[in-house]
Design an enzyme around this catalytic site. Structure first.
Site, PDB file in Angstrom:
ATOM      1  CE  LYS A 114      58.191   8.580  26.415  1.00 35.55           C
ATOM      2  NZ  LYS A 114      57.939   8.855  25.004  1.00 35.55           N
ATOM      3  CE  LYS A 196      51.102   6.952  29.169  1.00 32.34           C
ATOM      4  NZ  LYS A 196      51.126   7.744  27.993  1.00 32.34           N
ATOM      5  CE  LYS A 199      51.959   4.618  21.096  1.00 34.17           C
ATOM      6  NZ  LYS A 199      51.615   5.695  21.842  1.00 34.17           N
TER       7      LYS A 199
HETATM    8  P1  TYM Z   1      51.235   8.998  22.676  1.00 32.64           P
HETATM    9  O1  TYM Z   1      51.629   8.301  21.430  1.00 32.64           O
HETATM   10  O2  TYM Z   1      51.914   8.588  23.931  1.00 32.64           O
HETATM   11  O3  TYM Z   1      49.685   8.853  22.919  1.00 32.64           O
HETATM   12  C1  TYM Z   1      48.750   9.214  21.916  1.00 32.64           C
HETATM   13  C2  TYM Z   1      47.497   9.816  22.494  1.00 32.64           C
HETATM   14  O4  TYM Z   1      46.820   8.878  23.320  1.00 32.64           O
HETATM   15  C3  TYM Z   1      46.648   9.398  24.608  1.00 32.64           C
HETATM   16  N1  TYM Z   1      46.838   8.293  25.562  1.00 32.64           N
HETATM   17  C4  TYM Z   1      45.974   7.982  26.507  1.00 32.64           C
HETATM   18  N2  TYM Z   1      44.787   8.516  26.846  1.00 32.64           N
HETATM   19  C5  TYM Z   1      44.128   7.962  27.875  1.00 32.64           C
HETATM   20  N3  TYM Z   1      44.612   6.923  28.582  1.00 32.64           N
HETATM   21  C6  TYM Z   1      45.793   6.352  28.285  1.00 32.64           C
HETATM   22  N4  TYM Z   1      46.242   5.329  28.984  1.00 32.64           N
HETATM   23  C7  TYM Z   1      46.533   6.887  27.208  1.00 32.64           C
HETATM   24  N5  TYM Z   1      47.720   6.572  26.632  1.00 32.64           N
HETATM   25  C8  TYM Z   1      47.887   7.446  25.624  1.00 32.64           C
HETATM   26  C9  TYM Z   1      47.751  10.435  24.767  1.00 32.64           C
HETATM   27  O5  TYM Z   1      47.437  11.399  25.720  1.00 32.64           O
HETATM   28  C10 TYM Z   1      47.793  11.019  23.389  1.00 32.64           C
HETATM   29  O6  TYM Z   1      46.780  11.973  23.210  1.00 32.64           O
HETATM   30  N6  TYM Z   1      53.712  13.253  22.092  1.00 32.64           N
HETATM   31  C11 TYM Z   1      52.490  12.557  21.754  1.00 32.64           C
HETATM   32  C12 TYM Z   1      52.295  12.403  20.278  1.00 32.64           C
HETATM   33  C13 TYM Z   1      52.346  13.692  19.558  1.00 32.64           C
HETATM   34  C14 TYM Z   1      51.330  14.694  19.545  1.00 32.64           C
HETATM   35  C15 TYM Z   1      51.840  15.741  18.725  1.00 32.64           C
HETATM   36  C16 TYM Z   1      50.085  14.802  20.137  1.00 32.64           C
HETATM   37  C17 TYM Z   1      53.354  14.134  18.791  1.00 32.64           C
HETATM   38  N7  TYM Z   1      53.064  15.372  18.280  1.00 32.64           N
HETATM   39  C18 TYM Z   1      51.099  16.894  18.497  1.00 32.64           C
HETATM   40  C19 TYM Z   1      49.340  15.969  19.906  1.00 32.64           C
HETATM   41  C20 TYM Z   1      49.860  17.000  19.106  1.00 32.64           C
HETATM   42  C21 TYM Z   1      52.543  11.187  22.384  1.00 32.64           C
HETATM   43  O7  TYM Z   1      53.587  10.671  22.692  1.00 32.64           O
HETATM   44  O8  TYM Z   1      51.353  10.558  22.496  1.00 32.64           O
END
Ligand code: TYM
Length: 332
Positions: A114, A196, A199
């Site tokens: 990032k 990957k 979003k």
């Molecule tokens: P984030 O918002 O990037 O993604 C949310 C969840 O979706 C999963 N994910 C994917 N899984 C499979 N293939 C993909 N292409 C893909 N893109 C996203 C991510 O692995 C995630 O599980 N930091 C975290 C959000 C967060 C969080 C937490 C998660 C904040 N606090 C506490 C768990 C526990 C994040 O940025 O996820």
């Protein structure tokens, strides 16, 4: 006494939810409600590590809530809340940042990625992001954290921080385990299957959104990048595009890779891509229709996030009080 194990997870409302968010996260969550005590949040505080348009952030947070419910998360059985509604997250995050090392944060892959992408805004929040995530998890004494593959490192650092804290003050935090689905944990871009599906990907063709119209989903799969081998076979190294489509098809239909290889033996990629597109359209259709209905019902959504914040706060405050006491803060 409640014997149920606890689950916490979250998604950043930093962009429209993708097929990756759905298959890697939300779809699995909906199945856990009966057996676990589940907390799911909209991680709005994490999103501001990258500049957000305030109106868009507000809108997307509510759209995400509607999508959670539409995907089958029952607000009666799951605690669904907005991270910024529970101040304990920011408060515990400060305490934990004093038990987190500069060196370990510097090694986080996502920070490196990032900061390369946002070279003009490498702010302290981007750096301490995993500490806030650790606070999210530890406040609820979560046993399991269902995430996609890319978040595994953040759950590991959370364990390290918890361990360090417990080493000084006794068993304050439960050590959480990442919970990663067997398939769907890493859905790749349809255009650049080495990356990957994200979003925040500016290439909209590589990314299928949960709220995409059927015709757009069909078009994106039709244009998905493959290879010139003309054989549907699972091989991530040699055939990343086809393997990604197989993963998606497998999660959408429940078919194994072997079944898929047999189903499409001797048939062209055109047939296969159309079949994957159709399967995804049918998978997402009911979720999209229900989310579109819910998003219009602002009063209902408000009642859900208010009740969620109250429930979440009760649990979170129990942990925060304990932590404040342990570190030596005078009780008010
Ligand atoms: P984030 O918002 O990037 O993604 C949310 C969840 O979706 C999963 N994910 C994917 N899984 C499979 N293939 C993909 N292409 C893909 N893109 C996203 C991510 O692995 C995630 O599980 N930091 C975290 C959000 C967060 C969080 C937490 C998660 C904040 N606090 C506490 C768990 C526990 C994040 O940025 O996820």
């Amino acid at each position: 006494m409640d014997e149920k194990k606890t689950i916490l997870s979250g998604i950043q409302p930093s962009g429209a939810l993708t097929l990756g968010s759905y298959l890697g996260a939300i779809k699995n969550w909906a199945e856990l409600a009966e057996s676990y005590d589940c907390y799911y949040m909209m991680a709005d505080m994490h999103t501001i590590t990258v500049r957000q348009n305030p109106a868009d952030l507000r809108r997307r947070t509510l759209e995400q809530l509607a999508a959670y419910i539409a995907a089958g998360l029952d607000p009666e059985k799951n605690t669904i809340f907005i991270q910024s509604h529970v101040p304990a997250h920011a408060e515990l995050s400060w305490v934990l940042s004093c038990y987190t090392m500069f060196g370990e944060l510097s090694r986080m892959t996502q920070f490196k990625d990032k900061s390369a992408k946002n070279a003009d805004n490498i702010n302290a929040g981007l750096f301490t992001y995993p500490v806030l995530m650790a606070a999210d998890i530890l406040l609820y004494q979560a046993d399991l954290v269902p995430v996609g593959e890319d978040q595994k490192q953040h759950v590991e650092i959370c364990r390290d921080i918890a361990n360090r804290f417990n080493g000084v003050y006794g068993e304050v935090f439960k050590l959480p385990e990442p919970y990663i689905g067997k398939v769907g944990a890493r859905i790749m871009s349809l255009q650049t299957p080495e990356n990957k599906m994200s979003k925040s990907d500016p290439d909209q063709n590589g990314c299928v959104y949960m709220m995409d119209r059927p015709e757009d989903i069909a078009r994106k799969f039709k244009r998905a990048v493959t290879d010139c081998d003309a054989c549907v076979r699972y091989d991530v190294k040699e055939k990343p595009g086809i393997s990604n489509l197989m993963q998606i098809y497998s999660v959408a239909t429940g078919k194994s890779f072997a079944d898929i290889e047999t189903e499409f033996a001797g048939r062209g990629y055109g047939d296969f891509k159309a079949a994957v597109g159709d399967a995804v359209i049918e998978l997402l259709r009911p979720v999209r229709e229900e989310a579109e209905r819910l998003i219009k019902d602002k009063a209902y959504l408000e009642s859900v996030y208010r009740a969620g914040a109250e429930r979440a706060e009760r649990t979170a405050m129990r942990t925060l009080r304990k932590v404040y006491k342990k570190v030596g803060f005078v009780q008010r």
